[in-house]
Design an enzyme around this catalytic site. Structure first.
Site, PDB file in Angstrom:
ATOM      1  CE  LYS A  26      20.658  42.667 -19.158  1.00  0.00           C
ATOM      2  NZ  LYS A  26      20.719  41.270 -18.648  1.00  0.00           N
ATOM      3  CB  THR A  63      24.543  34.513 -19.487  1.00  0.00           C
ATOM      4  OG1 THR A  63      24.437  34.475 -20.909  1.00  0.00           O
ATOM      5  CG2 THR A  63      23.252  35.029 -18.886  1.00  0.00           C
ATOM      6  NE  ARG A  78      26.407  39.924 -19.247  1.00  0.00           N
ATOM      7  CZ  ARG A  78      25.683  39.269 -20.153  1.00  0.00           C
ATOM      8  NH1 ARG A  78      26.179  38.183 -20.745  1.00  0.00           N
ATOM      9  NH2 ARG A  78      24.473  39.690 -20.475  1.00  0.00           N
ATOM     10  CG  ASN A 108      23.677  39.767 -16.943  1.00  0.00           C
ATOM     11  OD1 ASN A 108      22.916  40.717 -17.130  1.00  0.00           O
ATOM     12  ND2 ASN A 108      23.524  38.607 -17.540  1.00  0.00           N
ATOM     13  CG  HIS A 112      20.420  42.642 -24.399  1.00  0.00           C
ATOM     14  ND1 HIS A 112      19.980  41.341 -24.387  1.00  0.00           N
ATOM     15  CD2 HIS A 112      20.263  43.087 -25.671  1.00  0.00           C
ATOM     16  CE1 HIS A 112      19.560  41.022 -25.617  1.00  0.00           C
ATOM     17  NE2 HIS A 112      19.722  42.072 -26.413  1.00  0.00           N
ATOM     18  CD  GLU A 146      17.903  41.650 -29.281  1.00  0.00           C
ATOM     19  OE1 GLU A 146      17.638  40.650 -28.588  1.00  0.00           O
ATOM     20  OE2 GLU A 146      19.023  42.192 -29.263  1.00  0.00           O
TER      21      GLU A 146
HETATM   22  P1  IDP Z   1      22.417  36.975 -22.366  1.00  0.00           P
HETATM   23  O1  IDP Z   1      22.015  38.271 -21.716  1.00  0.00           O
HETATM   24  O2  IDP Z   1      23.854  36.625 -22.072  1.00  0.00           O
HETATM   25  O3  IDP Z   1      22.087  36.898 -23.830  1.00  0.00           O
HETATM   26  P2  IDP Z   1      20.149  35.176 -21.970  1.00  0.00           P
HETATM   27  O4  IDP Z   1      20.283  33.699 -21.830  1.00  0.00           O
HETATM   28  O5  IDP Z   1      19.600  35.707 -23.244  1.00  0.00           O
HETATM   29  O6  IDP Z   1      21.584  35.812 -21.653  1.00  0.00           O
HETATM   30  O7  IDP Z   1      19.264  35.674 -20.765  1.00  0.00           O
HETATM   31  C1  IDP Z   1      18.757  36.996 -20.746  1.00  0.00           C
HETATM   32  C2  IDP Z   1      18.982  37.562 -19.366  1.00  0.00           C
HETATM   33  O8  IDP Z   1      18.178  36.836 -18.436  1.00  0.00           O
HETATM   34  C3  IDP Z   1      20.409  37.429 -18.822  1.00  0.00           C
HETATM   35  O9  IDP Z   1      21.263  38.462 -19.248  1.00  0.00           O
HETATM   36  C4  IDP Z   1      20.185  37.453 -17.334  1.00  0.00           C
HETATM   37  O10 IDP Z   1      20.014  38.803 -16.867  1.00  0.00           O
HETATM   38  C5  IDP Z   1      18.854  36.738 -17.188  1.00  0.00           C
HETATM   39  N1  IDP Z   1      19.059  35.318 -16.899  1.00  0.00           N
HETATM   40  C6  IDP Z   1      19.445  34.356 -17.758  1.00  0.00           C
HETATM   41  N2  IDP Z   1      19.557  33.156 -17.153  1.00  0.00           N
HETATM   42  C7  IDP Z   1      19.208  33.374 -15.868  1.00  0.00           C
HETATM   43  C8  IDP Z   1      19.107  32.518 -14.719  1.00  0.00           C
HETATM   44  O11 IDP Z   1      19.371  31.309 -14.777  1.00  0.00           O
HETATM   45  N3  IDP Z   1      18.709  33.125 -13.559  1.00  0.00           N
HETATM   46  C9  IDP Z   1      18.437  34.456 -13.459  1.00  0.00           C
HETATM   47  N4  IDP Z   1      18.510  35.281 -14.517  1.00  0.00           N
HETATM   48  C10 IDP Z   1      18.901  34.761 -15.697  1.00  0.00           C
HETATM   49 MG    MG Z   2      20.273  36.847 -24.815  1.00  0.00          MG
END
Ligand code: IDP
Ligand code: MG
Length: 150
Positions: free
Chosen positions: A9, A91, A102, A112, A115, A126
């Site tokens: 990212k 996450t 992370r 974070n 992805h 994807e």
């Molecule tokens: P992942 O990246 O670990 O798969 P996902 O749940 O798919 O996590 O969420 C996508 C992205 O959205 C996360 O990597 C993070 O950057 C953002 N995100 C997820 N949950 C939150 C939150 O509660 N607050 C702010 N950003 C979030």
């Molecule tokens: Mg995800």
């Protein structure tokens, strides 16, 4: 062999962590079969994160991922999807274990760094969004038998 999509990212590039992050995944034994730099536009970001479209953080997520260039890559290997996820860590970097990308390198859930596809099915979808067939390389590595037994 299983493939998974990885995005570094904008925060990873801004912080100069591209080499470190790719190095961790490479060092694990995964093979890079596609790699490029791009600046995601809003349409691509919304498509990639469509599953989160109703979440409170969606707008911020789209804004961040489109704010500066990213690196997109495909890593290949046995159980690549799960291996990448475990190497990334939780996450929320505050909960991610030390030793994970992370856990070691990030603090905030909205920054974070990386992805990784969350299932084999998602990975295929994807990969299709980010790469054409011609951009995906098919090659073997002499070292493979020292990484994987079978
Ligand atoms: P992942 O990246 O670990 O798969 P996902 O749940 O798919 O996590 O969420 C996508 C992205 O959205 C996360 O990597 C993070 O950057 C953002 N995100 C997820 N949950 C939150 C939150 O509660 N607050 C702010 N950003 C979030
Ligand atoms: Mg995800």
């Amino acid at each position: 062999m299983q493939k998974t999509l990885v995005l570094l990212k904008p925060d990873a590039l801004q912080r100069g962590l591209v080499g470190e992050i790719i190095s961790r995944l490479e060092g694990k034994g995964l093979k890079i079969v596609a790699l490029k730099m791009l600046h995601m536009d809003e349409e691509l970001a919304k498509r990639h994160y469509q599953i989160h479209k109703d979440k409170s953080f969606f707008q911020d997520l789209v804004k961040h991922i489109t704010s500066a260039p990213i690196i997109a890559a495909i890593f290949e290997g046995e159980n690549a999807v799960d291996v990448v996820r475990r190497t990334m860590g939780e996450t929320d970097p505050a909960l991610a274990l030390p030793g994970t990308i992370r856990g070691d390198l990030a603090l905030d859930i909205g920054r974070n760094l990386i992805h990784g596809s969350d299932s084999e099915q998602t990975a295929e979808e994807e990969i299709d969004i980010f790469f054409s067939e011609e951009e995906i390389f098919h090659y073997s590595r002499e070292i493979e038998r020292w990484i994987t037994e079978s």
